[in-house]
Design a protein around this motif. Structure first.
Motif, short mmCIF file in Angstrom:
data_model
loop_
_atom_site.label_atom_id
_atom_site.label_comp_id
_atom_site.label_asym_id
_atom_site.label_seq_id
_atom_site.Cartn_x
_atom_site.Cartn_y
_atom_site.Cartn_z
N ASN A 1 0.82 -1.20 0.00
CA ASN A 1 0.00 0.00 0.00
C ASN A 1 0.85 1.25 0.00
OD1 ASN A 1 -2.56 -1.16 -0.07
ND2 ASN A 1 -2.66 -1.39 2.14
N CYS A 2 0.36 2.26 -0.69
CA CYS A 2 1.09 3.52 -0.84
C CYS A 2 1.37 4.18 0.50
CB CYS A 2 0.27 4.45 -1.72
SG CYS A 2 0.82 6.16 -1.69
N PHE B 1 8.69 5.61 10.18
CA PHE B 1 7.62 5.26 11.12
C PHE B 1 7.16 3.82 10.92
CE2 PHE B 1 5.40 9.25 13.03
CZ PHE B 1 6.55 9.55 13.71
N LEU B 2 7.51 3.22 9.79
CA LEU B 2 7.24 1.81 9.52
C LEU B 2 8.52 1.19 8.94
CD1 LEU B 2 3.64 1.88 7.98
CD2 LEU B 2 4.29 0.85 10.17
N LYS B 3 8.58 -0.13 8.97
CA LYS B 3 9.78 -0.83 8.51
C LYS B 3 9.89 -0.75 6.99
CE LYS B 3 10.66 -4.75 10.40
NZ LYS B 3 10.57 -6.18 10.77
N PRO B 4 11.02 -0.28 6.46
CA PRO B 4 11.19 -0.23 5.00
C PRO B 4 11.31 -1.62 4.40
CG PRO B 4 13.22 0.39 6.11
CD PRO B 4 12.18 0.26 7.18
N THR B 5 10.93 -1.73 3.15
CA THR B 5 11.04 -2.99 2.42
C THR B 5 11.99 -2.78 1.24
OG1 THR B 5 9.23 -2.50 0.88
CG2 THR B 5 8.63 -3.46 3.02
N GLU B 6 12.18 -3.83 0.46
CA GLU B 6 13.07 -3.73 -0.70
C GLU B 6 12.56 -2.72 -1.72
OE1 GLU B 6 13.55 -7.61 -2.30
OE2 GLU B 6 14.78 -8.35 -0.63
N THR B 7 11.25 -2.46 -1.70
CA THR B 7 10.67 -1.54 -2.69
C THR B 7 10.47 -0.12 -2.14
OG1 THR B 7 8.43 -2.23 -2.06
CG2 THR B 7 9.49 -3.42 -3.88
N THR B 8 10.85 0.12 -0.90
CA THR B 8 10.67 1.45 -0.32
C THR B 8 11.56 2.47 -1.03
OG1 THR B 8 10.12 0.53 1.85
CG2 THR B 8 10.84 2.83 1.79
N PRO B 9 10.99 3.57 -1.52
CA PRO B 9 11.79 4.59 -2.21
C PRO B 9 12.88 5.15 -1.29
CG PRO B 9 9.47 4.93 -2.63
CD PRO B 9 9.55 3.89 -1.55
N ILE B 10 13.93 5.66 -1.88
CA ILE B 10 15.06 6.15 -1.08
C ILE B 10 14.73 7.46 -0.38
CG2 ILE B 10 16.80 5.01 -2.50
CD1 ILE B 10 17.29 7.69 -3.87
N THR C 1 11.29 10.31 0.70
CA THR C 1 9.85 10.55 0.72
C THR C 1 9.42 11.37 -0.50
OG1 THR C 1 10.01 10.61 3.14
CG2 THR C 1 7.95 11.36 2.16
N TRP C 2 10.25 12.35 -0.86
CA TRP C 2 9.89 13.20 -1.98
C TRP C 2 9.80 12.41 -3.28
CZ3 TRP C 2 7.13 17.06 -2.70
CH2 TRP C 2 7.27 17.94 -3.78
N GLU C 3 10.69 11.45 -3.48
CA GLU C 3 10.61 10.60 -4.68
C GLU C 3 9.31 9.80 -4.67
OE1 GLU C 3 12.58 10.66 -7.38
OE2 GLU C 3 13.47 12.37 -6.33
N HIS C 4 8.91 9.33 -3.49
CA HIS C 4 7.65 8.60 -3.37
C HIS C 4 6.48 9.51 -3.72
CE1 HIS C 4 4.80 5.63 -2.05
NE2 HIS C 4 4.38 6.36 -1.03
N ILE C 5 6.48 10.72 -3.20
CA ILE C 5 5.40 11.68 -3.46
C ILE C 5 5.27 11.95 -4.96
CG2 ILE C 5 4.71 14.09 -3.15
CD1 ILE C 5 4.23 12.38 -0.67
#
Length: 414
Positions: free
Chosen positions: A197-198, A208-217, A219-223
């Motif tokens: 989930n996004c 605030f949550l555990k990052p995964t292999e797909t977590t962007p490097i 927050t701004w890139e995710h946004i």
């Protein structure tokens, strides 16, 4: 009874005399604490909410000069007020020591007329969670008042790197009102548990949550990767990513960090009694949930929204901003299933506005934060009700949002 017994399942007995956490309690918490369980509820969460600096880096938001000192005019009839909740009919005082409430304060006419600290000390700093959002929106309103920002413009007018993304052509006012149409909703089932989930990935980028292999490097890139899932400005759909974009907008316009903006524009003008704290990751403020302060300072912030005869710096909350909150919301997009007519008949909210969750028919407004944080403002009654809480071990919170409304309408403050 110690916290250790509570963690071991024997139970925690709350009394009128809060004694805090023992050394043994703290050692147990740090052994059990993880990024997966810190906000699940219970005593581990309460300790975390009161001691955020032990788990994340923070920017300090400094107070300045002598604090604005509330007068004290305690009214015993407030303690005796009969609340109506799932626990039945209890006095307010008894309810606070029965439900998972950490602290509550009521201020009227710039005097503290009630306060209680069942599970925290008055000087402790408690995390706001989503109540942080209204501090961010207040900064936006200040920039509007100075003509440094036009909320009717699209966000990419000020943040051009959002062109070609789901945010392109989204007016800032829609972001303020949680109507951006962005596909990153918190209301979908398992939003914070499912790494696909996004919103999970958003919080993972912030730590605030555990990052995964797909977590962007970042927050701004995710946004910037987010897509629109419906037309902007059509319906209210709650998502903390909206607040992050507002924070980026503030920093871009002012060329100052979020913490610096809060410090200079709000904290040092309102006469805070203590420094506040902003959780941050790699220098990025956690704009949607990271602010911590004393309960009295949350109430001081609330008094900024009271009428002009209140003791306040009127350069913080303008009459224009107050009018935008109370009168310029959009009831037609507040809920697809609850009509404005039904809301009027059932004392329901009229609309939301500027990150405030509820604006009532009589002009009162309210913001809630995860785990039991809240700020209720009644300008017509010159009244502020603020509280902190922590969900219990089953994840259940208190009912103070409803009780605050009961208090406001009780006649005690008319």
């Amino acid at each position: 009874m110690t916290l250790l017994l509570g963690l071991l399942g024997i139970g925690h007995l709350y009394s009128q005399s809060y004694e805090g956490f023992s050394k043994q309690d703290i050692e147990v918490i740090h052994k059990q604490w993880s990024i997966d369980n810190w906000d699940d509820g219970g005593e581990l969460s309460r300790y975390t909410f009161l001691n955020m600096t032990e788990f994340w880096t923070h920017a300090v938001i400094k107070k300045k000069g002598k604090e604005y000192d509330f007068t004290k005019n305690y009214r015993p009839e407030i303690s005796d007020f009969k609340t109506t909740s799932e626990k039945g009919s209890l006095s307010l005082q008894k309810y606070l020591y029965t439900a998972p409430v950490d602290g509550m304060i009521i201020v009227r006419n710039n005097a503290i007329i009630f306060e209680a600290y069942p599970r925290m000390f008055p000087e402790e700093k408690h995390v706001y969670m989503s109540v942080t959002k209204i501090v961010i929106s207040t900064l936006i309103a200040i920039l509007e008042d100075r003509k440094q920002l036009d909320a009717s413009k699209s966000i990419n007018f000020y943040l051009p790197e959002l062109e070609g993304t789901g945010w392109e052509q989204v007016p800032i006012i829609d972001i303020l009102d949680m109507a951006s149409g962005i596909d990153c909703l918190e209301t979908v089932e398992g939003a914070y548990e499912n790494p696909e989930n996004c919103i999970y990935q958003y919080e993972a980028t912030l730590g605030f949550l555990k990052p995964t292999e797909t977590t962007p490097i970042s927050t701004w890139e995710h946004i910037k990767s987010l897509k629109a899932q419906k037309e902007t400005g059509k319906v209210i759909e709650y998502s903390s990513v909206n607040t992050f974009v507002l924070a980026e907008l503030i920093e871009r316009i002012t060329n100052k960090t979020l913490a610096q903006n809060i410090e200079e524009e709000i904290w040092q003008k309102m006469g805070a009694e203590a420094d506040a704290l902003m959780a941050q990751t790699k220098g990025v403020g956690i704009a949607h949930a990271g602010l911590s302060s004393t309960l009295r300072d949350l109430a001081r912030f609330g008094t900024l929204f009271l009428p002009a005869e209140s003791a306040k710096d009127t350069s913080v909350i303008s009459n224009d901003y107050l009018n935008k909150i109370q009168n310029e919301g959009r009831p037609e997009i507040y809920s697809e299933s609850w009509s404005p007519e039904t809301r009027r008949q059932q004392d329901g909210p009229s609309h939301n506005s500027y990150q405030w969750d509820l604006v009532m028919q009589d002009g009162d407004f309210y913001k809630e934060g995860f785990g039991g944080q809240g700020l209720y403002i009644s300008p017509s009654r010159n009244l502020v009700i603020a509280f902190f809480g922590t969900a219990d071990q089953n994840g259940k919170t208190h009912e103070l949002p409803t009780i605050a409304r009961q208090l406001a309408k009780s006649g005690l403050f008319d």
